[in-house]
Structures are given as C-alpha cells and as structure tokens.
Design an enzyme around this catalytic site. Structure first.
Site, mmCIF file in Angstrom:
data_model
loop_
_atom_site.group_PDB
_atom_site.id
_atom_site.type_symbol
_atom_site.label_atom_id
_atom_site.label_comp_id
_atom_site.label_asym_id
_atom_site.label_seq_id
_atom_site.Cartn_x
_atom_site.Cartn_y
_atom_site.Cartn_z
ATOM 1 N N TYR A 103 0.838 -1.202 0.000
ATOM 2 C CA TYR A 103 0.000 0.000 0.000
ATOM 3 C C TYR A 103 0.875 1.255 0.000
ATOM 4 O O TYR A 103 0.664 2.169 -0.800
ATOM 5 C CB TYR A 103 -0.913 -0.016 1.225
ATOM 6 N N LYS A 107 0.961 4.078 -2.975
ATOM 7 C CA LYS A 107 0.527 5.459 -2.726
ATOM 8 C C LYS A 107 1.679 6.441 -2.907
ATOM 9 O O LYS A 107 1.478 7.555 -3.403
ATOM 10 C CB LYS A 107 -0.100 5.590 -1.336
#
Length: 184
Positions: A103, A107
């Site tokens: 993640y 991002k």
C-alpha cells in the site's frame, strides 16, 4: 455544468481497459472537463515477511497506481486548459509503512505521479493543475465495520473531501499545482 460519474471495476489490466473505455465514451460525446477526480484505490496490510507480499503489492499497484495513470491519461486528452486533475494519495505514504508495504509503495508512486504531472511538458493541457488528497483514514461505514475498536475521532469525514473538491471546482479555493493536501 456537466457532471459525469463512472464506477470502474478493478481487473488485471483495469487501468488501461478503463481508460480506453472512458476515452472512447468521451471522444464519441466530444466531452471536455474542467475538473477530473479519481478517488480510486484500495488498501491491504502486510510486511516484507508476508508470504503474499508480491500478490498484495501487485493488487495495490493495479488499484492505486494504474487508476492514477488512467486518470492522468484521460486528463491529458479531455481536461480543459486551466483544468484540475485530483488524485487520491495517502498521508501514511509520506513516511515508512512497514506493516502495509505494498500500500505504501503504491501510494508513494501516486504522489510521484502528481509531482511529475505538475511539471512543464508532462502532457497535461496548458495551465492545467494536478493535486492529490491524502487522507489518513476516511470516515465510511466500511472502515467502521473493518475497524470496530478504532478511535474514529481522528478520521476524516468523506464530506470534507467532497467540499474541498467542490471549492476547487467552483474556483472558490485555488488548488496549488503539484501539492499533496493532507487531511487529518
């Protein structure tokens, strides 16, 4: 004011397929937009020791990075001069994310896309701007269900994002090109 909302489903080649589908639709209808917003993304935890790290990382790349690339590509073709592209990053990815590595990497890549598209010769229309909204945790029923014991007092209501986007779209607030707006 033309408002178009599309819900796209993730798939292995989702970013490219979704961009092609919308590209055809926009081109057929000769659509041009002052504002293009992508709130696509996803979350999954896992450290480098997790046996599923590669699977999780690929899923995060597809859901977060490919959707941002698709939105950027569509903006390059259908955003008006001086338009605004809004992507979704994450406050957590401004620092290390050891327990949600895939993640965090994805991002951080979205943040890089924002900074790159904010530069001259990025391919966006003349005078166009790009920013990212970086939530911590968004106040949603799904997040409440997934984290029933969490302290929700620090979560950001979804309406706060909507109000900021509307203010930018209505030119009531000026969006700073290339800025990562942290919502806490």
């Amino acid at each position: 004011c033309i408002v178009l909302s599309s819900v796209l489903t993730p798939s292995e080649n989702g970013g490219q397929q979704n961009a092609q589908m919308l590209h055809q639709e926009f081109e057929t209808n000769e659509e041009r937009f002052d504002l293009l917003v992508s709130v696509a993304g996803g979350w999954v935890g896992g450290s480098i020791a997790d046996p599923s790290i590669f699977q999780f990382s690929e899923m995060m790349w597809n859901q977060n990075v490919n959707s941002a690339l698709a939105a950027g590509h569509l903006a390059s073709r259908f955003l008006e001069k001086d338009g605004l592209l809004v992507l979704t990053g994450a406050a957590a990815a401004l620092g290390p994310t050891p327990t949600m590595l895939g993640y965090g990497v994805a991002k951080a890549a979205v943040h890089h896309i924002v900074h790159s598209l904010a530069m001259p010769e990025s391919g966006l229309p003349e005078g166009a701007k790009v920013v990212a909204m970086l939530p911590n945790v968004v106040e949603t029923p799904n997040n409440r269900k997934a984290m029933p014991d969490a302290d929700t007092s620090t979560w950001t209501p979804a309406e706060e994002f909507a109000n900021r986007v509307l203010a930018w779209g209505d030119k009531k607030e000026d969006a700073e090109n290339g800025k990562l707006y942290v919502f806490e």
